[in-house]
Design a protein around this motif. Structure first.
Motif, PDB file in Angstrom:
ATOM      1  N   SER A 144      41.129  43.811 -16.510  1.00  0.00           N
ATOM      2  CA  SER A 144      42.548  43.528 -16.690  1.00  0.00           C
ATOM      3  C   SER A 144      42.756  42.490 -17.791  1.00  0.00           C
ATOM      4  CB  SER A 144      43.146  43.008 -15.380  1.00  0.00           C
ATOM      5  OG  SER A 144      42.605  41.724 -15.073  1.00  0.00           O
ATOM      6  N   MET A 145      43.982  42.382 -18.258  1.00  0.00           N
ATOM      7  CA  MET A 145      44.302  41.367 -19.261  1.00  0.00           C
ATOM      8  C   MET A 145      44.099  39.961 -18.692  1.00  0.00           C
ATOM      9  SD  MET A 145      45.193  42.467 -22.320  1.00  0.00           S
ATOM     10  CE  MET A 145      46.413  41.351 -23.042  1.00  0.00           C
ATOM     11  N   TYR A 153      45.911  45.734 -27.621  1.00  0.00           N
ATOM     12  CA  TYR A 153      45.964  46.657 -28.747  1.00  0.00           C
ATOM     13  C   TYR A 153      44.635  47.375 -28.888  1.00  0.00           C
ATOM     14  CZ  TYR A 153      46.654  48.483 -33.462  1.00  0.00           C
ATOM     15  OH  TYR A 153      46.766  49.317 -34.541  1.00  0.00           O
ATOM     16  N   ASP A 154      44.658  48.708 -28.807  1.00  0.00           N
ATOM     17  CA  ASP A 154      43.483  49.528 -29.081  1.00  0.00           C
ATOM     18  C   ASP A 154      42.277  49.116 -28.239  1.00  0.00           C
ATOM     19  OD1 ASP A 154      42.498  51.707 -30.354  1.00  0.00           O
ATOM     20  OD2 ASP A 154      42.032  50.716 -32.236  1.00  0.00           O
ATOM     21  N   GLY A 155      42.519  48.837 -26.951  1.00  0.00           N
ATOM     22  CA  GLY A 155      41.425  48.493 -26.042  1.00  0.00           C
ATOM     23  C   GLY A 155      40.966  47.056 -26.131  1.00  0.00           C
ATOM     24  N   VAL A 156      41.702  46.226 -26.868  1.00  0.00           N
ATOM     25  CA  VAL A 156      41.334  44.818 -27.046  1.00  0.00           C
ATOM     26  C   VAL A 156      42.491  43.926 -26.607  1.00  0.00           C
ATOM     27  CG1 VAL A 156      40.729  43.039 -28.746  1.00  0.00           C
ATOM     28  CG2 VAL A 156      39.752  45.327 -28.946  1.00  0.00           C
ATOM     29  N   GLY A 157      42.176  42.862 -25.857  1.00  0.00           N
ATOM     30  CA  GLY A 157      43.169  41.858 -25.489  1.00  0.00           C
ATOM     31  C   GLY A 157      43.165  40.749 -26.529  1.00  0.00           C
ATOM     32  N   ILE A 158      44.326  40.468 -27.120  1.00  0.00           N
ATOM     33  CA  ILE A 158      44.453  39.426 -28.148  1.00  0.00           C
ATOM     34  C   ILE A 158      45.218  38.261 -27.535  1.00  0.00           C
ATOM     35  CG2 ILE A 158      45.304  38.903 -30.467  1.00  0.00           C
ATOM     36  CD1 ILE A 158      45.242  41.950 -30.989  1.00  0.00           C
ATOM     37  N   VAL A 171      39.326  39.934 -26.966  1.00  0.00           N
ATOM     38  CA  VAL A 171      38.380  40.289 -25.909  1.00  0.00           C
ATOM     39  C   VAL A 171      38.379  41.807 -25.714  1.00  0.00           C
ATOM     40  CG1 VAL A 171      37.729  39.950 -23.491  1.00  0.00           C
ATOM     41  CG2 VAL A 171      38.829  38.092 -24.752  1.00  0.00           C
ATOM     42  N   ALA A 172      37.192  42.423 -25.753  1.00  0.00           N
ATOM     43  CA  ALA A 172      37.078  43.856 -25.496  1.00  0.00           C
ATOM     44  C   ALA A 172      37.335  44.116 -24.024  1.00  0.00           C
ATOM     45  CB  ALA A 172      35.687  44.348 -25.887  1.00  0.00           C
ATOM     46  N   LEU A 173      38.211  45.071 -23.739  1.00  0.00           N
ATOM     47  CA  LEU A 173      38.615  45.320 -22.357  1.00  0.00           C
ATOM     48  C   LEU A 173      37.686  46.300 -21.633  1.00  0.00           C
ATOM     49  CD1 LEU A 173      42.498  45.506 -22.823  1.00  0.00           C
ATOM     50  CD2 LEU A 173      41.116  43.572 -22.046  1.00  0.00           C
ATOM     51  N   ASP A 174      36.571  46.686 -22.286  1.00  0.00           N
ATOM     52  CA  ASP A 174      35.599  47.512 -21.572  1.00  0.00           C
ATOM     53  C   ASP A 174      34.587  46.656 -20.824  1.00  0.00           C
ATOM     54  OD1 ASP A 174      34.379  46.566 -23.859  1.00  0.00           O
ATOM     55  OD2 ASP A 174      33.687  48.521 -24.572  1.00  0.00           O
ATOM     56  N   ASN A 175      34.096  45.569 -21.479  1.00  0.00           N
ATOM     57  CA  ASN A 175      33.076  44.735 -20.827  1.00  0.00           C
ATOM     58  C   ASN A 175      33.331  43.237 -20.943  1.00  0.00           C
ATOM     59  OD1 ASN A 175      32.545  44.268 -23.508  1.00  0.00           O
ATOM     60  ND2 ASN A 175      30.466  45.101 -23.484  1.00  0.00           N
ATOM     61  N   GLY A 176      34.483  42.837 -21.505  1.00  0.00           N
ATOM     62  CA  GLY A 176      34.807  41.414 -21.591  1.00  0.00           C
ATOM     63  C   GLY A 176      34.140  40.687 -22.737  1.00  0.00           C
TER      64      GLY A 176
END
Length: 453
Positions: free
Chosen positions: A299-300, A327-332, A353-358
């Motif tokens: 999660s964000m 945006y595009d699978g990334v939390g800014i 932060v990449a939202l697949d593995n942090g």
């Protein structure tokens, strides 16, 4: 009989050789595809994003030139400001010598801030002057040139990939980097022809020459900077590190830096991480890991916690999360420095932060390093209640705090009133010393995060 009994041996050997050859060929095919996919993720995606944002800038500038409605122009200019900021953000993530695109970054900053300046004039009831329209026309032409250069760069990288052979795979990244820098240097030449903007705003010419105050004083060598870059990623995680050649105008950029290409352990060279370390002070200015994120697993809120932990681990204390965007699978995430009970928006750090593995895939401390210093924060001359009287009566306030906001060359201390007006979220900043209304921002919340306009 013995001879016939051994006749099968050559057949078996040939069969094995054929199988090995097929496996080798398949692996080479997969390797080539891997490079193609990786380069598409690293370059093409960023090119496409920047180009799309600038196309929108160009379109909205054209609409603003045609419109005679102040209300419509405020909407258009707000969109131009947002798209320009997004284009600049994507450009900053490209693995390039940032000293070579200083004019382009400056252009994007000015487009955003000039739009904001015109919004303020409209809100005061003023129409666009003929000189302002001429400036918008020139900006529209410059954005058109920007699009042409980006399109050419994108096409050349795509064409270079079509003719790649197995023997050339080791040179793919080098070749594409050369194309990338060449095309962006062409873009720089075009941006250099853009007229200077003269207006009262934070990116006006008198303030673009501002020197960074948060770097420190020690000058670091290339070797020292390389160690800083390695330590930032983690010594055990770095398999290879190399240096990008600095551009010829490196001394002219805001924060002259050594730039590095870092290959993490147990990954191929197509998964490089890019980083800039300041030549003065040895600070990590920016880091970009432009890998694709295929699936969202966290999660964000979880991503924000990882970003906060990352900053603390890197010694960035007293950083407070504020606004975020998915945006595009990334939390800014934007983090502002906090001094006791005062939030200082001038000292801003962005963490991706990449939202697949942090994994932390982006870091931008440019604004922080430009502005962070010991400040003599004045005592408020107005009480919170007195400042509240300066705000519209039917504005429903959710929270109040003290904050320092950037206003050109000034950093006024303000009361920050967050609240609602007719169902929409706003922030109103009242100068805690003079009582002036310094800023009004509208907060836009959706499934992708929180933005302010």
């Amino acid at each position: 009989m013995k001879i016939r009994g051994k006749a099968w041996i050559p057949t078996v050997i040939l069969s094995i050789a054929l199988i090995v050859s097929l496996i080798w060929g398949y692996n080479q095919y997969k390797l080539k595809n891997k490079y193609e996919i990786s380069l598409s993720n690293q370059y093409q995606r960023l090119f496409y994003d920047v180009k799309k944002h600038v196309e929108n800038v160009q379109i909205d500038l054209s609409k603003a030139l045609l419109s005679n409605s102040r209300n419509q122009n405020v909407l258009m200019l707000s969109q131009i400001m947002s798209e320009s900021n997004s284009a600049q953000d994507k450009l900053s993530q490209m693995p390039i010598n940032h000293s070579d695109v200083g004019k382009t970054e400056k252009f994007l900053s000015q487009v955003a801030d000039y739009s904001y300046y015109l919004i303020q004039t409209h809100l005061k009831g003023e129409e666009l002057t003929s000189k302002q329209r001429e400036t918008l026309f020139n900006l529209q032409g410059s954005s058109s040139n920007f699009n042409k250069e980006l399109s050419e760069a994108q096409n050349k990288i795509a064409q270079s990939m079509e003719n790649t052979t197995t023997a050339q795979l080791s040179k793919v990244e080098e070749a594409n980097q050369s194309v990338l820098n060449t095309q962006l240097l062409n873009l720089e030449k075009e941006m250099g022809k853009s007229p200077e903007l003269i207006y009262d705003g934070p990116f006006s010419e008198q303030n673009l020459g501002k020197k960074p105050v948060g770097l420190g004083t020690k000058k670091v060598t290339l070797k020292e900077a390389q160690k800083i870059a390695t330590d930032f990623i983690g010594v055990k995680k770095v398999e290879e590190i190399s240096t990008y050649e600095n551009g010829k105008d490196i001394s002219l950029v805001k924060i002259p830096s050594y730039t590095f290409n870092i290959v993490p352990e147990n990954t191929s060279k197509d998964r490089a991480i890019y980083m800039g370390v300041s030549q003065k002070g040895g600070n990590v200015v920016w880091m970009s890991n432009p890998r694709a994120v295929s699936k969202v697993n966290i999660s964000m809120k979880q991503a924000e916690q990882k970003a906060a932990a990352f900053l603390k681990e890197k010694g960035m204390e007293n950083m407070e999360p504020n606004y975020s965007l998915k945006y595009d699978g990334v939390g800014i995430f934007n983090f502002a420095y906090k001094n006791d009970d005062v939030t200082i928006y001038s000292d801003l750090i962005k963490v991706n932060v990449a939202l697949d593995n942090g994994e932390i895939v982006g870091y931008d401390a440019n604004t922080y390093l430009m502005n962070h210093q010991e400040r003599d924060i004045p005592e408020p001359k107005l009480t919170q209640a007195e400042a509240r009287e300066k705000v519209k009566v039917d504005y429903d306030i959710d929270s109040v705090r003290l904050a320092i906001i950037p206003k050109g060359s000034r950093e006024p201390l303000c009361y920050e009133f967050k609240g609602k007006y007719r169902g929409s979220d706003f922030i109103i900043y009242i100068n805690a010393v003079t009582g002036d209304e310094e800023e009004i921002l509208q907060i836009i919340k959706n499934e992708n995060g929180t933005l302010t306009f």
